[in-house]
Design a protein around this motif. Structure first.
Motif, PDB file in Angstrom:
ATOM      1  N   ALA A   1       0.001  -1.158  -0.430  1.00  0.00           N
ATOM      2  CA  ALA A   1      -0.691   0.064   0.242  1.00  0.00           C
ATOM      3  C   ALA A   1       1.425   1.586  -0.005  1.00  0.00           C
ATOM      4  O   ALA A   1       0.363   2.455  -0.981  1.00  0.00           O
ATOM      5  CB  ALA A   1      -0.716   0.445   1.165  1.00  0.00           C
ATOM      6  N   VAL A   2       2.289   1.151   0.455  1.00  0.00           N
ATOM      7  CA  VAL A   2       2.568   2.199   0.814  1.00  0.00           C
ATOM      8  C   VAL A   2       3.508   2.507  -0.383  1.00  0.00           C
ATOM      9  O   VAL A   2       3.859   4.043  -1.387  1.00  0.00           O
ATOM     10  CB  VAL A   2       3.626   2.246   2.492  1.00  0.00           C
ATOM     11  N   LYS A   3       4.085   1.961  -0.807  1.00  0.00           N
ATOM     12  CA  LYS A   3       4.828   1.751  -2.343  1.00  0.00           C
ATOM     13  C   LYS A   3       3.962   1.808  -3.750  1.00  0.00           C
ATOM     14  O   LYS A   3       3.932   2.879  -4.620  1.00  0.00           O
ATOM     15  CB  LYS A   3       4.929   0.253  -3.320  1.00  0.00           C
ATOM     16  N   GLY A   4       2.478   1.732  -3.381  1.00  0.00           N
ATOM     17  CA  GLY A   4       1.454   1.999  -4.314  1.00  0.00           C
ATOM     18  C   GLY A   4       1.148   3.361  -4.115  1.00  0.00           C
ATOM     19  O   GLY A   4       1.128   3.900  -4.873  1.00  0.00           O
ATOM     20  N   PHE A   5       0.862   4.011  -2.910  1.00  0.00           N
ATOM     21  CA  PHE A   5       0.682   5.532  -2.745  1.00  0.00           C
ATOM     22  C   PHE A   5       2.239   6.281  -3.104  1.00  0.00           C
ATOM     23  O   PHE A   5       2.123   7.754  -4.131  1.00  0.00           O
ATOM     24  CB  PHE A   5       0.531   5.585  -0.982  1.00  0.00           C
ATOM     25  N   LYS A   6       3.426   6.046  -2.989  1.00  0.00           N
ATOM     26  CA  LYS A   6       4.616   6.402  -3.428  1.00  0.00           C
ATOM     27  C   LYS A   6       4.128   7.391  -5.170  1.00  0.00           C
ATOM     28  O   LYS A   6       4.455   7.681  -5.649  1.00  0.00           O
ATOM     29  CB  LYS A   6       5.550   5.805  -2.868  1.00  0.00           C
ATOM     30  N   ASP A   7       3.736   5.185  -5.279  1.00  0.00           N
ATOM     31  CA  ASP A   7       3.733   5.415  -6.981  1.00  0.00           C
ATOM     32  C   ASP A   7       2.764   6.530  -7.956  1.00  0.00           C
ATOM     33  O   ASP A   7       2.829   6.733  -8.994  1.00  0.00           O
ATOM     34  CB  ASP A   7       3.885   4.038  -7.795  1.00  0.00           C
ATOM     35  N   GLY A   8       1.739   6.527  -7.320  1.00  0.00           N
ATOM     36  CA  GLY A   8       0.460   7.441  -7.426  1.00  0.00           C
ATOM     37  C   GLY A   8       0.773   9.109  -7.143  1.00  0.00           C
ATOM     38  O   GLY A   8       0.562   9.728  -8.098  1.00  0.00           O
ATOM     39  N   MET A   9       1.991   9.383  -5.718  1.00  0.00           N
ATOM     40  CA  MET A   9       2.086  10.271  -6.288  1.00  0.00           C
ATOM     41  C   MET A   9       2.793  11.357  -7.172  1.00  0.00           C
ATOM     42  O   MET A   9       3.773  12.368  -7.264  1.00  0.00           O
ATOM     43  CB  MET A   9       2.469  11.192  -4.677  1.00  0.00           C
ATOM     44  N   LYS A  10       3.933  10.188  -8.019  1.00  0.00           N
ATOM     45  CA  LYS A  10       5.179  10.157  -8.343  1.00  0.00           C
ATOM     46  C   LYS A  10       4.246  10.177 -10.068  1.00  0.00           C
ATOM     47  O   LYS A  10       4.861  11.589 -10.552  1.00  0.00           O
ATOM     48  CB  LYS A  10       5.725   9.297  -8.990  1.00  0.00           C
ATOM     49  N   ASP A  11       3.544  10.377 -10.364  1.00  0.00           N
ATOM     50  CA  ASP A  11       2.749   9.736 -11.517  1.00  0.00           C
ATOM     51  C   ASP A  11       1.805  11.377 -11.982  1.00  0.00           C
ATOM     52  O   ASP A  11       2.509  11.624 -13.033  1.00  0.00           O
ATOM     53  CB  ASP A  11       1.479   8.562 -11.505  1.00  0.00           C
ATOM     54  N   GLY A  12       1.610  11.912 -11.366  1.00  0.00           N
ATOM     55  CA  GLY A  12       1.395  13.293 -11.601  1.00  0.00           C
ATOM     56  C   GLY A  12       1.958  14.346 -11.352  1.00  0.00           C
ATOM     57  O   GLY A  12       1.949  15.304 -12.415  1.00  0.00           O
ATOM     58  N   SER A  13       3.589  14.343 -10.717  1.00  0.00           N
ATOM     59  CA  SER A  13       4.647  15.165 -10.902  1.00  0.00           C
ATOM     60  C   SER A  13       5.268  15.636 -12.548  1.00  0.00           C
ATOM     61  O   SER A  13       5.517  16.329 -12.841  1.00  0.00           O
ATOM     62  CB  SER A  13       5.133  14.830  -9.122  1.00  0.00           C
ATOM     63  N   HIS A  14       5.892  13.957 -12.570  1.00  0.00           N
ATOM     64  CA  HIS A  14       6.863  14.855 -13.636  1.00  0.00           C
ATOM     65  C   HIS A  14       6.218  13.846 -14.925  1.00  0.00           C
ATOM     66  O   HIS A  14       6.408  12.004 -14.739  1.00  0.00           O
ATOM     67  CB  HIS A  14       8.627  14.123 -13.358  1.00  0.00           C
ATOM     68  N   PRO A  15       6.248  14.117 -16.669  1.00  0.00           N
ATOM     69  CA  PRO A  15       6.046  12.992 -17.170  1.00  0.00           C
ATOM     70  C   PRO A  15       6.845  12.490 -17.947  1.00  0.00           C
ATOM     71  O   PRO A  15       8.149  12.799 -17.498  1.00  0.00           O
ATOM     72  CB  PRO A  15       5.252  14.134 -18.279  1.00  0.00           C
ATOM     73  N   ASP A  16       6.775  11.086 -18.471  1.00  0.00           N
ATOM     74  CA  ASP A  16       7.777  10.652 -18.204  1.00  0.00           C
ATOM     75  C   ASP A  16       8.254  10.887 -20.178  1.00  0.00           C
ATOM     76  O   ASP A  16       9.308  11.123 -20.457  1.00  0.00           O
ATOM     77  CB  ASP A  16       6.893   9.020 -18.744  1.00  0.00           C
ATOM     78  N   THR A  17       7.448  11.300 -20.671  1.00  0.00           N
ATOM     79  CA  THR A  17       7.954  11.651 -22.302  1.00  0.00           C
ATOM     80  C   THR A  17       7.968  13.250 -22.169  1.00  0.00           C
ATOM     81  O   THR A  17       7.163  14.151 -21.665  1.00  0.00           O
ATOM     82  CB  THR A  17       6.534  11.021 -23.287  1.00  0.00           C
ATOM     83  N   PRO A  18       9.084  13.864 -22.359  1.00  0.00           N
ATOM     84  CA  PRO A  18       8.832  15.674 -22.728  1.00  0.00           C
ATOM     85  C   PRO A  18       8.379  16.254 -23.736  1.00  0.00           C
ATOM     86  O   PRO A  18       8.225  15.295 -24.682  1.00  0.00           O
ATOM     87  CB  PRO A  18      10.659  15.600 -23.073  1.00  0.00           C
ATOM     88  N   VAL A  19       7.216  17.286 -23.216  1.00  0.00           N
ATOM     89  CA  VAL A  19       7.085  17.409 -24.560  1.00  0.00           C
ATOM     90  C   VAL A  19       7.541  18.875 -25.069  1.00  0.00           C
ATOM     91  O   VAL A  19       8.591  19.443 -24.177  1.00  0.00           O
ATOM     92  CB  VAL A  19       6.100  18.493 -23.794  1.00  0.00           C
ATOM     93  N   PRO A  20       7.326  18.709 -26.633  1.00  0.00           N
ATOM     94  CA  PRO A  20       8.601  19.467 -27.322  1.00  0.00           C
ATOM     95  C   PRO A  20       7.811  20.637 -27.068  1.00  0.00           C
ATOM     96  O   PRO A  20       7.095  21.370 -26.933  1.00  0.00           O
ATOM     97  CB  PRO A  20       8.632  19.132 -28.574  1.00  0.00           C
ATOM     98  N   PRO A  21       9.155  21.910 -27.610  1.00  0.00           N
ATOM     99  CA  PRO A  21       8.474  23.119 -27.248  1.00  0.00           C
ATOM    100  C   PRO A  21       7.409  23.623 -28.562  1.00  0.00           C
ATOM    101  O   PRO A  21       8.576  23.067 -30.009  1.00  0.00           O
ATOM    102  CB  PRO A  21       9.852  24.041 -27.581  1.00  0.00           C
ATOM    103  N   ALA A  22       7.014  23.929 -28.250  1.00  0.00           N
ATOM    104  CA  ALA A  22       5.785  25.065 -30.168  1.00  0.00           C
ATOM    105  C   ALA A  22       6.787  25.370 -30.922  1.00  0.00           C
ATOM    106  O   ALA A  22       6.558  25.169 -32.078  1.00  0.00           O
ATOM    107  CB  ALA A  22       5.258  26.062 -28.924  1.00  0.00           C
ATOM    108  N   SER A  23       8.282  25.549 -30.756  1.00  0.00           N
ATOM    109  CA  SER A  23       8.970  25.475 -32.148  1.00  0.00           C
ATOM    110  C   SER A  23       9.308  24.438 -32.999  1.00  0.00           C
ATOM    111  O   SER A  23       9.220  25.148 -34.120  1.00  0.00           O
ATOM    112  CB  SER A  23       9.998  26.622 -31.978  1.00  0.00           C
TER     113      SER A  23
END
Length: 84
Positions: free
Chosen positions: A35-57
């Motif tokens: 349960a603690v591991k699942g909570f930590k993984d859930g907190m990580k998911d919303g903070s940093h996306p795995d794939t970077p978003v390219p700039p509009a240029s």
């Protein structure tokens, strides 16, 4: 630990093990750890996306007659580049 000595806590631990058994305590510990591991993984998911978003240029739209199909919908050709 308050006013209790280490011997008091060892007696309490022995009584808990005798009442619940080691298998039951092991299952409870595993469930709590999962349960603690699942909570930590859930907190990580919303903070940093795995794939970077390219700039509009770096986003380009295709220009030319092949970009628009016959039904007047526009198609955008996008190319993303990762910086190394």
């Amino acid at each position: 630990m308050g006013s209790f000595s280490i011997w008091h806590w060892l007696v309490v631990l022995l009584i808990v093990v005798l009442v619940f058994g080691t298998k039951k305590l092991k299952n409870i510990g595993g469930d709590l750890g999962g349960a603690v591991k699942g909570f930590k993984d859930g907190m990580k998911d919303g903070s940093h996306p795995d794939t970077p978003v390219p700039p509009a240029s770096q986003v380009t739209a295709s220009q030319g007659p092949s970009a628009a199909p016959a039904d007047n919908k526009t198609t955008i050709d996008v190319e993303a580049r990762n910086k190394s």
